[in-house]
Scaffold this motif. Structure first.
Motif, short mmCIF file in Angstrom:
data_model
loop_
_atom_site.label_atom_id
_atom_site.label_comp_id
_atom_site.label_asym_id
_atom_site.label_seq_id
_atom_site.Cartn_x
_atom_site.Cartn_y
_atom_site.Cartn_z
N UNK A 1 4.57 8.85 -3.34
CA UNK A 1 4.87 8.53 -1.95
C UNK A 1 3.78 9.29 -1.12
N UNK A 2 2.93 8.83 -0.50
CA UNK A 2 2.04 9.56 0.35
C UNK A 2 2.59 10.56 1.41
N UNK B 1 -0.39 0.02 -6.06
CA UNK B 1 -1.95 0.14 -6.07
C UNK B 1 -2.31 1.32 -7.20
N UNK B 2 -3.67 1.31 -7.58
CA UNK B 2 -4.22 2.53 -8.09
C UNK B 2 -4.18 3.51 -7.25
N UNK B 3 -3.93 4.86 -7.75
CA UNK B 3 -3.77 6.17 -6.97
C UNK B 3 -4.78 6.26 -6.10
N UNK B 4 -5.98 6.02 -6.32
CA UNK B 4 -7.01 6.34 -5.49
C UNK B 4 -7.01 5.35 -4.15
N UNK C 1 6.89 5.95 -8.35
CA UNK C 1 7.49 5.15 -7.26
C UNK C 1 6.88 5.75 -6.15
N UNK C 2 6.84 4.79 -5.23
CA UNK C 2 6.15 5.24 -3.71
C UNK C 2 7.22 5.39 -2.83
N UNK C 3 6.83 4.81 -1.82
CA UNK C 3 7.86 5.08 -0.57
C UNK C 3 9.04 4.11 -0.57
N UNK D 1 0.85 -1.23 0.00
CA UNK D 1 -0.10 0.04 -0.15
C UNK D 1 0.87 1.16 -0.03
N UNK D 2 1.92 1.16 0.52
CA UNK D 2 2.86 2.31 0.53
C UNK D 2 3.64 2.46 -0.81
N UNK D 3 3.72 1.57 -1.59
CA UNK D 3 4.24 1.73 -3.06
C UNK D 3 3.56 2.33 -4.02
#
Length: 343
Positions: A288-289, A207-210, A320-322, A202-204
């Motif tokens: 990254x949130x 997933x779809x942006x939403x 790229x996420x976290x 989920x931190x990456x």
């Protein structure tokens, strides 16, 4: 005093392909050690020889997250050093949250350097590792000659601690960290075979942006069941190692980093508004949130240099996420080795 368990190659249950270099790379052995630092014993892994680069991981992780970066740095002619931070893996893990302030963690970093007879190092940190690497650069510029921060920009100490600042913004009931500081947090994370894949996914950016993790939206929390046991960007052996480690240790040590932050603030009034003056690099994932919360728009170099006057470069990683070390390993490795070569 240090004890050596010998050359382990890609040991600890990991396959020889984990963190593998590109074709043509040199297969440099990885050394595993237990070292006696100032407050306790720490598990250290090393690769290569030359000027030292010290890697600091975040939550929930171990030194193993850095294998790709260590190999790239070692092949570029450096001594790559990573260790299980206080509270993690095989390292010193007191239960008291007050023993996880930045003063304690920076003491660990200096103690590890001393145990390895390293005078100075470039320090590289991710997540909480970045936060404490930044405090290390601030407090001990004699030991840390440059810094690379991954996923966390540097913010000098202000008038109030970060948790109170978030409450003042109306996020006291929604920001994820307040939930992690509760007394039942360890129990909610305890089933590592479920929680570790969830956090990784989920931190990456997978997933779809939403649907991605949002640190300010409790509905999009990190412990939702993941649709896959191993994201397509992650090495299965790394995921397995992380799960098995937290099955053994639990999550209290890592969660104590959140609980200790107000105490760190109380202990560091002398560093109010102090900036980091060493050469610096900032790398972050556009999906990254945390980074979207810290800076909703891409910050300018001028803005970042208010806190780090000698920031050389920021690297924004699209899609790229976290988990930048894995999701964009080659791009992160290139940015790090370029930064090191210019020092």
């Amino acid at each position: 005093m240090l004890q050596t368990s010998g050359m382990i190659g890609f040991g600890l249950g990991l396959s020889p392909t984990f963190g593998a270099a590109s074709d043509g790379g040199t297969d440099l052995p990885v050394r595993s050690r237990m070292v006696d630092a100032i407050d306790g014993r720490f598990h250290v892994i090393e690769q290569g020889e030359g000027p030292a680069v010290l890697f600091c991981h975040g939550f929930p992780d171990t030194a193993e997250i850095w294998r790709s970066q260590m190999r790239a740095v070692a092949e570029a002619g450096y001594r790559a050093v990573a260790f299980d931070m206080r509270g993690y893996g095989r390292s010193h893990a007191p239960s008291d949250p007050d023993l996880y302030t930045s003063l304690h963690i920076v003491g660990d970093l200096v103690g590890v350097l001393d145990a390895l007879s390293i005078d100075t190092a470039v320090i590289v940190g991710h997540d909480w590792g970045a936060d404490h690497a930044q405090r290390a650069a601030l407090m001990r510029p004699d030991r840390f000659r440059a810094i690379a921060s991954l996923s966390i920009p540097f913010a000098p100490r202000g008038e109030i601690d970060q948790w109170q600042a978030l409450r003042d913004q109306g996020l006291g009931d929604t920001y994820y960290a307040f939930n992690l500081m509760k007394s039942d947090a360890e129990a909610r994370f305890a089933k590592a075979a479920q929680s570790i894949p969830s956090i990784l996914y989920w931190l990456s950016a997978s997933p779809e942006p939403a649907q991605r993790w949002d640190p300010a939206d409790p509905e999009l929390h990190m412990l939702r069941p993941a649709p896959t046991a191993v994201p397509d960007w992650a090495e299965p052996t790394y995921v397995h190692h992380t799960i098995e480690t937290f099955r053994r240790t639990g999550f209290r040590g890592g969660l104590n980093y959140y609980r200790a932050l107000p105490r760190t603030f109380d202990l560091m009034p002398a560093y109010k508004d102090a900036v980091i003056r060493q050469p610096a690099l900032y790398i972050w994932g556009a999906a990254d949130g945390l980074c979207r919360l810290f800076h909703p728009e891409t910050p300018s170099l001028a803005e970042l240099r208010e806190a780090q006057p000698n920031l050389v470069r920021q690297v924004r990683l699209e899609h790229v996420g976290h988990w930048v070390q894995h999701e964009a390993a080659e791009r992160v490795n290139a940015a790090l080795t370029d930064f090191l070569s210019d020092l």
